[in-house]
Every structure is written in structure tokens, then in C-alpha cells.
Design an enzyme around this catalytic site. Structure first.
Site, short mmCIF file in Angstrom:
data_model
loop_
_atom_site.label_atom_id
_atom_site.label_comp_id
_atom_site.label_asym_id
_atom_site.label_seq_id
_atom_site.Cartn_x
_atom_site.Cartn_y
_atom_site.Cartn_z
N LYS A 156 0.83 -1.21 0.00
CA LYS A 156 0.00 0.00 0.00
C LYS A 156 0.86 1.26 0.00
O LYS A 156 2.04 1.22 0.36
CB LYS A 156 -0.92 -0.01 1.22
CG LYS A 156 -0.17 0.08 2.55
CD LYS A 156 -1.13 -0.15 3.73
CE LYS A 156 -0.36 -0.11 5.03
NZ LYS A 156 -1.19 -0.58 6.15
N TYR B 191 14.42 31.17 7.76
CA TYR B 191 13.16 31.89 8.02
C TYR B 191 12.93 32.06 9.51
O TYR B 191 13.21 31.15 10.30
CB TYR B 191 11.97 31.09 7.47
CG TYR B 191 11.76 31.26 5.98
CD1 TYR B 191 11.50 32.52 5.44
CD2 TYR B 191 11.81 30.17 5.14
CE1 TYR B 191 11.28 32.68 4.08
CE2 TYR B 191 11.60 30.30 3.78
CZ TYR B 191 11.33 31.57 3.25
OH TYR B 191 11.13 31.71 1.92
C1 LIG Z 1 -0.35 -1.62 6.85
C2 LIG Z 1 -0.93 -2.90 7.27
C3 LIG Z 1 -0.11 -4.04 7.43
C4 LIG Z 1 1.40 -3.98 7.36
O1 LIG Z 1 1.91 -3.49 8.59
P1 LIG Z 1 3.47 -3.34 8.89
O2 LIG Z 1 3.51 -2.88 10.29
O3 LIG Z 1 3.98 -2.32 7.94
O4 LIG Z 1 4.11 -4.66 8.70
C5 LIG Z 1 -0.72 -5.24 7.70
N1 LIG Z 1 -2.07 -5.33 7.84
C6 LIG Z 1 -2.89 -4.26 7.71
C7 LIG Z 1 -4.35 -4.42 7.89
C8 LIG Z 1 -2.34 -3.01 7.44
O5 LIG Z 1 -3.14 -1.94 7.36
#
Ligand SMILES: *Cc1c(COP(=O)(O)O)cnc(C)c1O
Length: 371
Positions: free
Chosen positions: A35, A260
Site C-alpha cells: 500500500k 526563516y
Molecule cells: C499496513 C498494514 C499491514 C502492514 O503493517 P506493517 O507494520 O507495515 O508490517 C498489515 N495489515 C494491515 C491491515 C495493514 O493496514
């Protein structure tokens, strides 16, 4: 080679080495979470690299992400959508062969209906909330499904999953509590759905121990090289390097206010490097508003003053350059300044550090394991 912006190097061999490390802890092959463009590292190269290492199941957040992956990942992959399928999008999801995560009774019924109309038994994932109170069926909803197994079977679940709220905190009682709840659900699901697989652990869940593994883990972070809880699990190979080019060297002849807001006074005699890369490139998140650091050669050098939109200023006096090179780089993420360390120091999440690495950087993929 353009040096107008930062250089983000992503080590695909390190991703695969991390995949193998994770696999060694599990008895079943995990899925990988791609993702948010593989946490900003590039879902296409990362996904294909993981495919080469043997990964066949991939999780995305949205329909768009998973649809795009259909065109760059081989056909023998299973692509799951964590965000589920919204009303009206079911046919698109079905036709592309994507597997939605279903977390409401209404979504379950919609998927069942579309599959029935298309005369197909396209699989889905059922997600049950075991304590995080984010996406998921309530335990009450789950009981309703158990009381109506035909309704459950009509959406052809191939996986039943849940997600841990506190896996990155080892001693947190919630971990055992969610594990217990999910173990009950797993027994119930397997009784009603022969062949169904159960999935609970993200990266840090894997390192909690075998009780959390069930049939399919879903690592993301660990593949991308950061240890969600510092130092407790095997070290993952660092995957990203970020180097920022020096645009200008300054040597102060008198005390001066820097950046800044003139928030920082720097005394005469200090040497500064102004580098390309600012908050528009995610640097407030990546190296931190306060206390940011980088490496010039072998020397750790601090950020001074506020980070601007396109530039950041480092005090490089300690690197003691007599005649600085016209073309030089300051490393802000690498094996010495890991995502885990940086995020710890600036009190952010490793996830935020990675996903804020914005699009202006030039990305380079390397494919051999670094030293
Ligand atoms: C993002 C996510 C993962 C992966 O988690 P990590 O901590 O990056 O390994 C797994 N399951 C779900 C439902 C997620 O949203």
C-alpha cells in the site's frame, strides 16, 4: 546526471533479504503489503522484486492501487484491497480479479450479490475487529454471520483476518488479548469455511511469536527495512538511502541569523552547507524539524534553522573542510542514519518517515546487497 534534487536509492536486494528473514520466522509464506506505493518506495519495482523472491500475495489500500498492480505484477498473484470495495465498484473489482477485504455486513451482501449475478465464486477476505476499532466487523456482526452460515459462504471468503493495535509494544496486554479473540474466531471460521486461511500479524506481530502467526502474515515495514520496535527482532537490512546535493557553501565572517524567522543565531567562523530538499520533499518528517542530522562524509552534521520549502541548512564546521568540493552530498538516511533511528529521534513513526519521501527526488533502484 541531474543534481538539482535529492537522490533516493532503494535497494531491492535488501528488500528481498528482508523477505527471506521474515520467511525464516514463519512456517507459511506471508503476503507483502504494498500500500501507499510500497510505503513510498515504488510498488512496481518492489512488488516485482518480491515476486522474484517468491511472494505471490500482495495487499493494497485502495482499488486504484490494486488495479494499477494488475498491469505490472504477473498474473499468478493474488491482490487484496484492505480498504474494501465501495458501493458500485464491485464489478470493476471482480472483473480485474481483485480480492476485496469486507468489513461490514452490507459489503458482504453486496459482494455476494455481484458474484451471484456474474455466476462466479470470486474470493473475498472477511475482516473482524478484535480490539483496534478501525475497519472490521464487530464481534456482534461476526456472531450474526455465524448464525447464518449461508450468508457468510455467499461471499466466498478465502481468508479471515484481523489487525493488531499494539504489536510494536512488546509487553502490551492488548497483544495477547487480540490473539486470544482471534484464535477463537479462527476455530469458528475453519469450522464453517473449509480451507479458509487466517491472518493476524503485521511485521511486529510476526516477531511477537508463533501464536500470532496463524496461516498468513502481512508484513510491510520489516520488508522496507525498519524495526518497528527498536532492537528486539532481527535487524532488517536498510533499504533506503537519501542524499541531498549541496547547492552552496557559506563561511560566516560574523554572527548571523539563519533561515526563516531568524530563529537560530550562528557565530562567526562556522561553515554552512545549503542543500536542495525541504519540507516540500517531506524533510520535516524525514529528518525532523528539530534535531535533524546528516552525514557529510564520515562526519555527523546538524541541521540549523528552519527547514524551508526547497532547501535545508546544515552546520558542517565539524567536517572541517578546507576547500569544499563544488559537488558534494549530505546523506540524511542510510545505514548510519536508519529509518528506525531517525523516527525514534524525532518522535515520529518509521511509517511516516518513509511515506513522506516525496516525489521530487530522483529514484534509483539498485539490486545487489550493499556491504
Ligand atoms: C499496513 C498494514 C499491514 C502492514 O503493517 P506493517 O507494520 O507495515 O508490517 C498489515 N495489515 C494491515 C491491515 C495493514 O493496514
Amino acid at each position: 546526471m541531474s543534481t538539482a534534487t535529492g537522490l533516493l536509492t532503494i535497494d531491492l536486494a535488501a528488500v528481498r533479504a528482508n523477505w527471506r528473514t521474515v520467511c525464516q520466522h514463519l512456517s507459511e509464506r506471508p503476503a507483502a503489503v504494498l500500500k501507499a506505493d510500497a510505503y513510498g518506495l515504488g510498488a512496481e519495482p518492489v512488488g516485482n522484486s518480491l515476486y522474484r523472491a517468491g511472494c505471490r500475495e500482495f495487499f493494497f489500500a485502495t482499488l486504484e492501487e490494486a488495479l494499477a498492480a494488475r498491469s505490472y505484477l504477473p498474473e499468478d498473484t493474488h491482490l487484496y484491497i484492505l480498504g474494501g470495495v465501495r458501493p458500485g465498484e464491485e464489478s470493476e473489482c471482480l472483473n480485474a480479479g481483485l480480492v476485496p477485504v469486507l468489513y461490514s455486513l452490507a459489503a458482504i451482501d453486496r459482494w455476494a450479490k455481484v458474484c451471484q449475478q456474474a455466476d462466479t465464486k470470486a474470493p473475498s477476505v472477511i475482516k473482524v475487529d478484535t480490539g483496534m476499532t478501525r475497519l472490521g466487523l464487530s464481534l456482534y456482526d461476526w456472531e450474526q454471520l455465524r448464525a447464518a452460515p449461508d450468508r457468510l459462504r455467499a461471499c466466498h471468503p478465502s481468508v479471515v483476518m484481523s489487525h493488531l493495535a499494539c504489536a510494536d509494544e512488546w509487553g502490551h496486554p492488548m497483544n495477547r488479548e487480540q490473539q486470544r479473540r482471534f484464535a477463537v474466531i479462527a476455530v469458528q471460521a475453519r469450522a464453517l469455511l473449509p480451507g479458509v486461511r487466517c491472518s493476524l500479524a503485521n511485521s511486529s506481530g510476526i516477531f511477537l511469536g508463533r501464536d500470532w502467526h496463524f496461516d498468513m502474515a502481512r508484513p510491510g515495514a520489516s520488508l522496507y527495512g525498519f524495526d518497528p520496535h527498536l532492537g528486539r527482532e532481527p535487524r532488517m537490512h536498510p533499504v533506503v538511502q537519501l542524499a541531498l546535493p549541496v547547492l552552496q557553501w557559506r563561511e560566516l565572517r560574523s554572527e548571523a541569523a539563519v533561515g526563516y524567522g531568524a530563529t537560530t543565531k550562528v557565530p562567526a567562523g562556522r561553515q554552512l552547507a545549503i542543500v536542495a530538499g525541504g519540507y516540500a520533499d517531506g524533510l520535516n518528517r524525514t529528518i525532523g524539524r528539530v534535531g535533524g542530522q546528516g552525514y557529510l562524509g564520515e562526519t555527523r552534521v546538524p541541521v540549523v534553522g528552519r527547514i524551508s520549502m526547497d532547501t535545508t541548512i546544515f552546520d558542517v564546521t565539524d567536517a572541517m573542510l578546507t576547500s569544499p568540493a563544488e559537488s558534494a552530498w549530505i546523506q540524511v538516511l542510510d545505514h548510519r542514519l536508519t529509518v528506525a533511528e531517525v523516527s525514534h529521534r524525532i518522535d515520529a513513526l518509521g511509517y511516516e518517515v518513509l511515506t513522506s519521501l516525496a516525489g521530487r527526488y530522483r529514484r534509483v533502484y539498485r539490486d545487489e546487497v550493499a556491504k
